[in-house]
Design a protein around this motif. Structure first.
Motif, PDB file in Angstrom:
ATOM      1  N   ARG A 242       0.831  -1.205   0.000  1.00  0.00           N
ATOM      2  CA  ARG A 242       0.000   0.000   0.000  1.00  0.00           C
ATOM      3  C   ARG A 242       0.867   1.257   0.000  1.00  0.00           C
ATOM      4  O   ARG A 242       0.576   2.229  -0.704  1.00  0.00           O
ATOM      5  N   ALA A 243       1.920   1.227   0.782  1.00  0.00           N
ATOM      6  CA  ALA A 243       2.828   2.379   0.821  1.00  0.00           C
ATOM      7  C   ALA A 243       3.501   2.568  -0.539  1.00  0.00           C
ATOM      8  O   ALA A 243       3.661   3.693  -1.029  1.00  0.00           O
ATOM      9  N   GLY A 244       3.879   1.428  -1.139  1.00  0.00           N
ATOM     10  CA  GLY A 244       4.505   1.505  -2.454  1.00  0.00           C
ATOM     11  C   GLY A 244       3.546   2.046  -3.502  1.00  0.00           C
ATOM     12  O   GLY A 244       3.933   2.817  -4.388  1.00  0.00           O
ATOM     13  N   SER A 245       2.268   1.641  -3.395  1.00  0.00           N
ATOM     14  CA  SER A 245       1.270   2.130  -4.345  1.00  0.00           C
ATOM     15  C   SER A 245       1.074   3.634  -4.211  1.00  0.00           C
ATOM     16  O   SER A 245       0.926   4.355  -5.211  1.00  0.00           O
ATOM     17  N   ARG A 246       1.050   4.116  -2.974  1.00  0.00           N
ATOM     18  CA  ARG A 246       0.898   5.555  -2.774  1.00  0.00           C
ATOM     19  C   ARG A 246       2.092   6.307  -3.353  1.00  0.00           C
ATOM     20  O   ARG A 246       1.939   7.381  -3.951  1.00  0.00           O
TER      21      ARG A 246
ATOM     22  N   ARG B  24       4.184   9.517  -7.979  1.00  0.00           N
ATOM     23  CA  ARG B  24       5.063   9.556  -9.153  1.00  0.00           C
ATOM     24  C   ARG B  24       4.259   9.730 -10.433  1.00  0.00           C
ATOM     25  O   ARG B  24       4.638  10.503 -11.323  1.00  0.00           O
ATOM     26  N   ALA B  25       3.136   8.999 -10.536  1.00  0.00           N
ATOM     27  CA  ALA B  25       2.272   9.110 -11.716  1.00  0.00           C
ATOM     28  C   ALA B  25       1.679  10.511 -11.830  1.00  0.00           C
ATOM     29  O   ALA B  25       1.625  11.094 -12.922  1.00  0.00           O
TER      30      ALA B  25
END
Length: 210
Positions: free
Chosen positions: A147-151, A156-157
């Motif tokens: 989840r942290a990586g997705s945020r 970045r996106a």
């Protein structure tokens, strides 16, 4: 940008041809030129009014002030010159069509290049995400690290999209401010490319390999 669309002296004759169709005010003439060139050429008032004043001085055009509006009309002398140069006018219209196509293609290619780069970046990002997903253990619930990586990737996106938007807006505004032309077909190409890019992102997110 007059030389890019009209050769020397051609705009003068083309103005007479527009006024031969109907009397017109200055803004209407500018709008007519924009319409006739598919939006690839919009002359400034500083281009049109001095030429109208010169035509008036030569007795080819008259002007009538109606309140705040100045209406220009062709004279008999203007019609006579237009008739004498009928062949020249046909050549102007043919050359104008060719010039408009070339200008539109140049701008379209520039936009297509930017869109191609964006699609390549999106494809690379999607590929990297699929590779990372394959290396992670299968689980129905994302872990805290995921989840942290997705945020982090979301930020970045966002940054990438905002940077692209700012760059394209700057390029387009600078191009127009410098007297460049921006055809409606180019904007349509931009819209189509952005739509394709959005679909590419959706496909990557929905990919079962993710």
């Amino acid at each position: 940008m007059t030389p890019a669309v009209f050769s020397h002296g051609d705009l003068r004759l083309y103005l007479l041809s527009l006024l031969a169709e109907a009397p017109q005010h200055g803004y209407g003439i500018i709008q007519a030129l924009t319409d006739r060139t598919g939006g690839t050429y919009t002359p400034s008032a500083g281009t049109i009014y001095p030429r109208l004043a010169k035509l008036e001085g030569e007795g080819l055009v008259t002007k009538t002030v109606d309140g705040r509006t100045t209406i220009y009309a062709i004279t008999d002398a203007g019609r006579a010159e237009l008739a004498e140069r009928e062949g020249d006018l046909a050549g102007i219209e043919s050359g104008l069509a060719d010039s408009v196509r070339l200008i539109a293609n140049e701008v379209r290619q520039s936009v297509q290049s930017a869109m191609k780069s964006l699609r390549a970046d999106l494809a690379a990002a999607a590929g990297a995400e699929r590779t990372a997903a394959q290396s992670r253990p299968s689980t129905s619930t994302p872990t805290g690290d995921e989840r942290a990586g997705s945020r982090e990737q979301l930020h970045r996106a966002d940054a990438a999209v905002n940077a692209f938007r700012a760059q394209v807006r700057t390029d387009l505004r600078t191009h127009v401010a410098r007297g460049g032309v921006l055809a409606a077909t180019v904007v349509t190409e931009l819209e189509n490319a952005l739509d394709a890019a959005a679909h590419a992102v959706t496909r990557a997110l929905d990919s079962p390999e993710r």
